[in-house]
Design a protein around this motif. Structure first.
Motif, short mmCIF file in Angstrom:
data_model
loop_
_atom_site.label_atom_id
_atom_site.label_comp_id
_atom_site.label_asym_id
_atom_site.label_seq_id
_atom_site.Cartn_x
_atom_site.Cartn_y
_atom_site.Cartn_z
N UNK A 72 0.58 9.02 -5.79
CA UNK A 72 0.22 10.37 -5.32
C UNK A 72 1.12 10.92 -4.23
N UNK A 73 2.01 10.10 -3.70
CA UNK A 73 2.76 10.50 -2.52
C UNK A 73 3.89 11.49 -2.76
N UNK A 74 4.28 11.68 -4.01
CA UNK A 74 5.39 12.59 -4.32
C UNK A 74 4.85 13.78 -5.10
N UNK B 84 2.33 10.74 6.58
CA UNK B 84 1.45 11.53 5.73
C UNK B 84 0.33 10.66 5.17
N UNK B 85 0.69 9.46 4.72
CA UNK B 85 -0.29 8.53 4.16
C UNK B 85 -1.32 8.14 5.23
N UNK B 86 -0.84 7.80 6.43
CA UNK B 86 -1.75 7.42 7.51
C UNK B 86 -2.70 8.55 7.87
N UNK B 87 -2.18 9.78 7.90
CA UNK B 87 -3.01 10.93 8.24
C UNK B 87 -4.13 11.11 7.22
N UNK C 260 0.84 -1.21 0.00
CA UNK C 260 0.00 0.00 0.00
C UNK C 260 0.87 1.26 0.00
N UNK C 261 1.93 1.23 0.81
CA UNK C 261 2.82 2.40 0.88
C UNK C 261 3.53 2.63 -0.46
#
Length: 264
Positions: A108-110, A252-255, A100-101
């Motif tokens: 979308x994470x970058x 950030x992902x968890x938030x 998932x990470x």
């Protein structure tokens, strides 16, 4: 006679029906089939050639061993042990967390700003010039001098490279190294190469850790600098080497997940 005839037909029919079954399976362990596709996938994921008989046999044996262990775990009942179930669930969760990470980072994470910052740090490595070059590599200086004399006498560089060069990667192509960045070559080679004019060859052998080189420069051009999009996978990989960056991105992902969730 009729009984023997019926038996013969039965055996033939069984063999005919079994052939496609065996063809589509890598093995059948105590009646449980291991699909051939699973074996092919295992080899492919390991970066191995599927038609290598030795590696294929080893991979097949590994799959058989796994299936035997799985069957034995069920037979002994250990699969139903609460402690084992908890460990299996934890292992599954760990795999899912990583998957998932990784998907989050890729999708979308970058941010574009982060990519641009990373890009600015590395784009300088692509600046400068590229050189289209050929070389002949030999072990002895005397052999290199002899080849230089032959080239000057009219023999083709490419033909002599094919027949004499100890560099197997380029020898088959007449010594062609294609377009090279000087930074990618050993210093002695780079220094001699950049000093040449187009079409020129080194008058003397160039010694390096690999032996003695005869270098011929065919062309020069400005290096093509890849775009941010072209370098995106490498840029993400570069950023991911920073553990603090990874930690911040995971938080950030968890938030984001928690902000969208309905928790009662």
């Amino acid at each position: 006679m009729k009984l023997l005839s019926t038996l013969a037909v039965s055996v033939a029919l069984t063999a005919t029906l079994a052939t496609p079954v065996l063809a589509q399976n890598a093995a059948v362990v105590n009646g449980k089939a291991i699909p051939k596709a699973k074996l092919d996938k295992m080899l492919a994921s390991a970066g191995q050639v599927a038609n290598n008989p030795e590696l294929r046999d080893r991979a097949r044996d590994m799959l058989i061993t796994r299936e035997l262990i799985n069957q034995e775990a069920i037979k002994r009942g250990v699969i139903n042990n609460d402690g084992i179930q908890e460990q299996l669930e934890q292992a599954r969760l760990n795999i899912l967390v990583g998957a998932v990470f990784e998907d989050y980072i890729q999708r979308e994470g970058v941010t574009e700003s982060e990519l641009k910052t990373a890009y600015d740090q590395v784009k300088g490595q692509f600046s400068g010039k590229e050189y289209k070059v050929r070389h002949i590599l030999v072990e002895k200086e005397a052999d290199a001098k002899s080849l230089i004399a032959k080239i000057k006498a009219g023999e083709k560089f490419e033909d002599l490279a094919k027949a004499n060069s100890k560099d197997p990667g380029s020898a088959v192509n007449g010594g062609d190294l294609n377009w090279m960045n000087p930074q990618a070559l050993v210093p002695e080679f780079s220094k001699a190469m950049v000093a040449l004019d187009k079409g020129q060859m080194t008058d003397k052998p160039v010694k390096s850790q690999f032996g003695f080189h005869i270098i011929k420069l065919e062309d020069v051009r400005e290096s093509k600098v890849p775009t941010v999009a072209e370098l995106k996978p490498q840029l993400i990989q570069m950023m991911a080497q920073d553990q603090n960056w990874q930690k911040a991105k995971f938080e950030e992902m968890l938030a984001k997940l928690k902000s969208k969730a309905k928790v009662q």
